[in-house]
Write a protein that holds these residues in place. Structure first.
Motif, PDB file in Angstrom:
ATOM      1  N   PRO A 257      43.612  34.266  43.767  1.00 57.69           N
ATOM      2  CA  PRO A 257      42.524  33.980  44.706  1.00 57.69           C
ATOM      3  C   PRO A 257      42.986  33.312  46.003  1.00 57.69           C
TER       4      PRO A 257
ATOM      5  N   CYS B 113      44.153  32.444  36.638  1.00 58.69           N
ATOM      6  CA  CYS B 113      43.006  32.641  35.756  1.00 58.69           C
ATOM      7  C   CYS B 113      41.725  32.843  36.559  1.00 58.69           C
ATOM      8  N   ASP B 114      41.706  32.429  37.836  1.00 66.08           N
ATOM      9  CA  ASP B 114      40.516  32.580  38.675  1.00 66.08           C
ATOM     10  C   ASP B 114      40.516  33.891  39.474  1.00 66.08           C
ATOM     11  N   GLY B 115      41.523  34.738  39.258  1.00 65.54           N
ATOM     12  CA  GLY B 115      41.641  35.960  40.062  1.00 65.54           C
ATOM     13  C   GLY B 115      40.740  37.084  39.584  1.00 65.54           C
TER      14      GLY B 115
ATOM     15  N   PRO C 191      45.786  29.449  41.004  1.00 65.78           N
ATOM     16  CA  PRO C 191      45.309  29.635  39.633  1.00 65.78           C
ATOM     17  C   PRO C 191      45.002  31.097  39.323  1.00 65.78           C
TER      18      PRO C 191
END
Lengths: 125, 676
Positions: free
Chosen positions: A77, A52-54, A50
């Motif tokens: 991540p 967007c979680d980085g 994902p």
């Protein structure tokens, strides 16, 4: 053909973070880059992590002088692949893979993303 | 060593080389130390009175009392030592007395055998005694009227003896230029050859009371015959070389004390032959060091130490080793100067100072002022840790600089879902908790429930959006199984049920976990408390372990059983549980403040050395200990259970996807639009 879609208020993506949004069959990650926004496909081309979680990082060399002019990248991540948020190019490791990018704008405090129709249609057809 | 411990009053009789080293050793064990010397000048076999005064001041500066000009006449006490008495009748209370008043050759055996003896067994230059069948080396010998109390000449004697008895009666022992180096950290003292002025001797002297530096060279006929260095012994190797080779000093006469640093640093090392032993403790020659540097591509001192063991004993050769490494390795790297990353090109120690002195409270400010303004996945989490620990939690938290695990307080898995580990202090749970965990597992269709190696239960495969609901249903605090912070305290049953238990391991472990939970550390930190030396909680491979013994606790640190396996080192042995908890907390905070981000305790203790760690924690001044604990308490007071963010998220989309205002029509909907 592409269309602009109203997504959410600019405040729903915290500064220097990403959030995902599902747009039909696409999952898109939107990033707030302090003054501008970026949008790319949410899945990392490596193992689908994902994005967007980085963590959002700078995207070019070490020089302090060009600091403010430096672009942005995001680091997946899961295994640390680094993706340029402007071009969608994978910066790390050195592989010639690209992530799809989307145009983003903010209209009256609302984030809008331009999404091509073709993919939705092509897949469904 | 058993009786020497914190709070004990130790007296060392004898202010010679060994006495002073013993005094420092006792001080590091926590003793209050006084050195008694029979004359006013310390190390009077090696130093003149000025140098002795300089050394005395240095010793007093590091907290060791020195009483000169006193003769000890009695050691008083019933079963144990209570005091010592001086010739003037004065007494000094003492719990430990160490006598370091010189050695006397033990020549009785030789004397009884009819071998010629003086103060020691008389030997000639080939180490032969008066009896052709008997040889002697070492402290029992007397050679040309001299006896020996230090180890260096004995190595020489050994070499000569080896040659003699193997039939090569060629090498001679022709006496020894006495040289001595005090191995006390922070008190550099070196003496070689003559040290007192005499007729026909020129004296070259430098002294500076303020910096505590004293240097004296004795020169006769343009050759060095002796030197004394206090406060700065960096040049000792060069002087030793001049002494040994009887070097002609005419050309250097104008700058004997301050030779040109540029040409000299490398030169003095370069002048040493390859066969020269530079690390006496580990027996490493210059040639071996050079070979190791070339063969293994060594760049740093720590790599050199690991590879050759040079400079890992007393450490007095570290200057020479570093000089050699600089001269030989093309890519020499200063150990401590490794910068965090290229975004903020400073070491972590620098950054701590910067954050503190410039009163910077957020990661972005550090990046804006001292870095490239953007940062990366390496420096952002590291800076997040640093601002937190420097301000004891009173910083501006920026979640964007944290790894996803620390944004949503769960551990991301390979499919983007998360794992949830509730806190189960000391690995102790209840039927009620277990029922709730089972209910959660069913309600959220948790794909895997696993018992961890840390005596807890892991729920794997939970969607990010479900995290707050899962936490609420569990009604348990976060176990921080995702954080670089305190993970857990593993315990055994201890006195509670175990028939071998001698300490209450569970209650102690639970208390320790309560005191340290919710705090961040440079890397993950796993603790353990075990109720007897059988060590069922395996605490000797934990970052901090408490080993219960009958009537005491051993506190051990730096253990590991992961990528590395390392047995923990003893920090201290204490009597009460409260003292053990204190020692663990002191080390914990010390590691927080001095560890590099991502440095586990097992690397940390090796980098700093246990001596230093003990001195800075359990044997530190009461004031320093209090300050460490105060900072820990402050952090603790500002910390909280991360899972409470379920009630008050940091932002509205912390755990959830964005819900779009408009969505694209699907293909079928599109067709409908077209048909209309």
């Amino acid at each position: 053909m592409s269309n602009w879609f109203r997504i959410a208020s600019a405040g729903s993506v915290p500064l220097r973070e990403g959030r995902s949004v599902t747009m039909g069959e696409r999952e898109i990650a939107i990033f707030n880059l302090d003054g501008s926004f970026a949008a790319i496909d949410a899945a990392c081309p490596h193992r689908g992590g994902p994005l967007c979680d980085g963590i959002v990082t700078g995207s070019s060399g070490p020089s302090l002088v060009c600091g403010p002019l430096m672009g942005h990248a995001v680091v997946c991540p899961l295994h640390g692949w680094k993706i340029d948020l402007d071009s969608g190019n994978v910066l790390k490791p050195e592989v010639s893979v690209k992530v799809e990018t989307y145009e983003v704008r903010v209209m009256e405090g609302v984030i809008e993303v331009k999404i091509p129709e073709s993919k939705t249609r092509g897949k469904a057809a | 060593m058993r009786v020497a411990g914190p709070g004990k009053r130790a007296v060392v009789i004898g202010g010679g080389l060994l006495g002073l080293e013993a005094a420092r050793g006792l001080q590091l064990q926590g003793c209050e130390v006084t050195v008694i010397h029979i004359v006013d000048t310390l190390m009077n076999n090696q130093l003149d009175s000025t140098a002795g005064d300089f050394v005395k001041r240095k010793m007093e500066e590091i907290g060791i009392h020195v009483i000169g000009g006193q003769r000890t006449t009695a050691i008083l006490g019933r079963d144990e030592v209570e005091a010592i008495e001086f010739s003037d009748g004065e007494r000094l209370p003492a719990d430990v007395v160490v006598i370091a008043a010189g050695i006397r050759p033990n020549a009785e055996l030789a004397r009884a055998a009819g071998i010629e003896c003086g103060r020691g067994i008389k030997v000639n230059d080939f180490m032969e005694t008066s009896d052709p069948c008997v040889f002697a080396v070492g402290e029992c010998t007397e050679h040309r009227g001299e006896v020996f109390g230090l180890v260096a000449p004995l190595f020489e004697q050994g070499k000569v003896l080896a040659a003699t008895i193997t039939g090569n009666k060629e090498p001679k022992f022709e006496g020894w230029k006495p040289a001595a180096k005090l191995k006390v950290m922070g008190v550099d003292v070196f003496s070689a050859g003559e040290f007192l002025e005499s007729a026909g001797t020129d004296v070259v002297r430098y002294e500076d009371q303020a910096t505590g530096v004293y240097k004296k060279l004795l020169v006769r006929e343009n050759r060095l015959v002796g030197c004394v260095l206090v406060g700065d012994a960096a040049d000792s190797n060069r002087y030793m070389d001049w002494l040994r080779t009887n070097a002609d000093l005419v050309v250097r006469r104008r700058n004997l004390l301050f030779p040109d640093a540029v040409e000299d640093k490398g030169e003095s090392i370069a002048e040493l032959p390859d066969s020269e032993t530079i690390c006496g403790c580990m027996g490493v020659t210059k040639g071996k060091v050079i070979q190791a540097i070339h063969e293994n591509g060594i760049r740093t001192m720590s790599q050199l130490k690991e590879c050759t063991r040079a400079s890992t004993g007393c450490g007095s050769c570290s200057g020479v080793c570093e000089g050699l490494l600089k001269a030989v390795s093309p890519d020499f790297e200063e150990d401590t100067r490794r910068v965090l990353c290229k975004c903020v090109p400073y070491t972590q120690d620098n950054l701590r100072e910067i954050i503190q002195s410039q009163k910077i409270k957020s990661v972005q400010e550090v990046l804006d002022i001292y870095g490239n303004g953007k940062g990366c996945e390496i420096c952002k989490p590291a800076l997040s840790y640093l601002v937190d620990v420097v301000w004891c939690g009173d910083h501006d938290e920026d979640r964007s600089a944290r790894f996803i695990n620390d944004r949503v307080h769960a551990n991301i898995q390979n499919d983007g879902t998360f794992s949830v580990v509730p806190r189960m202090r000391g690995g102790v749970t209840t039927p009620d908790e277990l029922r709730r965990i089972a209910d959660v597992a069913e309600k959220y269709k948790v794909p895997l429930v696993k018992v961890t190696g840390s005596q807890r239960i892991d729920l794997l495969g939970i969607r990010k959006a479900d995290l707050p609901k899962v936490w609420a249903d569990l009604g348990m605090p976060s176990g921080q199984a995702y954080a670089k912070g305190l993970r857990m305290v593993k315990t055994c049953v201890g006195t509670e049920f175990c028939r071998f238990g001698v300490q209450d391991a569970m209650a102690t472990g639970i208390e320790l976990e309560r005191r340290l939970e919710n705090l961040f550390t440079p890397h993950k930190t796993k603790l353990g408390v075990t109720g007897c030396p059988r060590n069922c909680a395996e605490v000797t491979v934990k970052d901090i372990g408490l080993v219960g013994q009958d009537g005491s606790w051993q506190v051990v640190v730096g253990g590991a059983a992961g990528k590395h396996v390392r047995k923990a080192d003893l920090l201290i042995t204490v009597e009460t549980t409260e003292e053990a908890l204190d020692a663990a907390m002191l080390f914990f905070q010390y590691y927080r403040e001095n560890g590099h981000y991502l440095e586990r305790t097992y690397d940390f203790v090796e980098r700093l050395g246990m001596e230093k760690i003990r001195k800075d924690t359990v044997y530190a001044q009461a004031k320093e200990k209090k300050a460490l604990l105060r900072r820990l308490q402050k952090s603790k007071a500002l910390s909280s259970d991360a899972w409470l963010e379920r009630k008050q998220p940091v932002n509205p989309t912390q755990f959830v996807q964005i819900q779009p205002m408009q969505i694209p029509l699907t293909a079928s909907e599109n067709r409908e639009v077209v048909l209309q």
